[in-house]
Scaffold this active site. Sequence first.
Site, PDB file in Angstrom:
ATOM      1  N   SER A 119      48.254 108.149  49.389  1.00 15.99           N
ATOM      2  CA  SER A 119      48.569 107.651  50.542  1.00 15.99           C
ATOM      3  C   SER A 119      49.635 106.770  50.374  1.00 15.99           C
ATOM      4  O   SER A 119      50.399 106.390  49.374  1.00 15.99           O
ATOM      5  CB  SER A 119      47.385 106.723  51.064  1.00 15.99           C
ATOM      6  OG  SER A 119      47.845 105.751  52.361  1.00 15.99           O
ATOM      7  N   TYR A 143      41.401  99.931  49.505  1.00 14.87           N
ATOM      8  CA  TYR A 143      41.847 101.334  49.801  1.00 14.87           C
ATOM      9  C   TYR A 143      43.024 101.293  49.326  1.00 14.87           C
ATOM     10  O   TYR A 143      43.490 102.415  48.634  1.00 14.87           O
ATOM     11  CB  TYR A 143      42.076 101.189  51.610  1.00 14.87           C
ATOM     12  CG  TYR A 143      42.530 102.647  51.933  1.00 14.87           C
ATOM     13  CD1 TYR A 143      41.834 103.825  51.982  1.00 14.87           C
ATOM     14  CD2 TYR A 143      43.940 102.846  52.288  1.00 14.87           C
ATOM     15  CE1 TYR A 143      42.243 105.099  52.439  1.00 14.87           C
ATOM     16  CE2 TYR A 143      44.531 104.157  52.593  1.00 14.87           C
ATOM     17  CZ  TYR A 143      43.620 105.219  52.625  1.00 14.87           C
ATOM     18  OH  TYR A 143      43.959 106.525  53.091  1.00 14.87           O
TER      19      TYR A 143
END
Length: 608
Positions: free
Chosen positions: A478, A491
């Site tokens: 990501s 995350y």
Amino acid sequence: MSRDGAGDGTGNESGSGSGTGSGSWAARERRVAGDGVELCVAEYGDTSLPTVVLLHGYPDSKEVWSQVADRLADRFHVVLYDVRGHGRSTAPKPLRGGFRLEKLTDDFLAVADAVSPDRPVHLVGHDWGSVQGWEFATVGRTEGRIATFTSISGPSLDHFGHWIKQRVARPTPRRLAQLLGQGAKSWYVYALHTPVLPELAWRGVLGRQWPKLLARAEKISSAGYPTASLPEDAAHGAWLYRDNVRDRLRAPRADAYAHVPVQLITPTGDPFLSEKLYDELDQWVPDLRRRTIPTKHWVPRTRPDQIAQWIGEFVTSNEEGRPARKTPEKPGPAGERFAGQLVLVTGAGSGIGRATAFAFAEAGARIIAVDRDAESAARTAELARLIGAPSAWAETVDVSDEQAMEKLAEKTATEYGVPDVVVNNAGIGLAGSFLDTTTEDWKRVLDVNLWGVIHGCRLFARQMVDRGQGGHIVNTASAAAFQPSRALPAYSTSKAAVLMLSECLRAELAPHDIGVSAICPGIVNTNITSTTRFAGVTDAEQDRRRARSSRLYGLRNYPPEKVAEAIVRAVLRNSAVVPVTPEARGARLLGRLSPRALRGLARLDPPL
């Protein structure tokens, strides 16, 4: 014949003709009289099945094809023969003039008549076997004796001659660069035209060192190949070049049109042949299929599974009287590369995973759609078949479950084969400050986002390494991997770990021809926002934030299909790290140019 995909087979159940290479087929040898020579012919499989003739190149003997032959022999009558002067075939006397393409055509027709007198044969050639194959597929006297031709790493000398003439006649900078580039790659051709020296080298030090050189350059096991006849084979084979190359390049035939369907398999890393040689091939071949494979020259030894897969599919489709599965309507690198390959995608039930499965399906790949939601995985597999996948299967697995992933890897190898591409895409979202994030929250996000990737890499990388035929692993990270945020500590940590894991694996697996790519999307319109957990808030506030995030992502409206396209390109190009969205690319660049500014942005509250 058992299908033990865990070793080195494809386990293909889609009717492509690929076998397992278990070594269970015994060759039956016979002698066939050629044009003034005696040819050693080996046959595998049932003689009532369609006949596939595998023709070797220089300086090889028929044994270069043994692994491919074994993979094809469960569905075809497979024939190998030593070209005159090679292996256990006799050499012409005198050597000069004895290797002309006209005489090689006579030899081929003699073999075809002996092994398949009533049916045309499917011809496959590698290197000089392919050069001969082009001759056989374009001269009138072989019409009706050949059903299809698969060419690997060997051009038609006539087409090559016209290719050179066109560039000399119209020497644009681009064409001159192509001409000079191929000229440099053809250095060995000039060497083989020198008198006596090639024979002395091959019968001396070069012949002794060749197996080691080949193993080092192409990572080829020396088991059963090359054979002890190599020095004499190579010395005799120099006349293949001397008898044919100069004459044909100087005066190429004007009628060298293929009278059979042709499948062209091009290794993209071939040190001897430029891909540009085949740019104008469509004008010579009315029915042409193109395939590319990311490896060097000796693909019958380095990629027997994929070669057998493509040969089997091409032969079967033509035997059944239906068109072979073509590259897409708009031919491109993806269709040429991935047709028939096995691609496994986790998190394939929706979003980026589903779009990725569809992108590979459009390129003709076989798909394994993995998701913890059985219904979603089944729907992805069903749609993938409709889009273009020759076969697609659904598997229900939670990637965080180590034992379940081990069972998936075992089942995949046994029933479908070793994957050529694995996309570790499954992931979950978690937002909230570090102090509000519980130990259970940390465990869950790391179990899925990090350990799920670790399980996929560990299990399938081991299969790829053991198979020894390369592959590619894609891990979905990501933009959060390199863009710190006060709202995404767990995350971002999981995705940063995936990014570093990918970089480490890329270094470790490179010697095995296995690529590793980390894909780093930014804000993409998927359903992850509807399932993201927000730590430290009430249920009502959690619902409000999810709805708010979904609206923002919807307004941004960056489609998962664009991420899937980036994943396909990453495999094609063997890219290391791929930021996908503009914000991801911007964060990556800012982190390199001004890390302090990136840290400043991390202090801002997200718009939730």
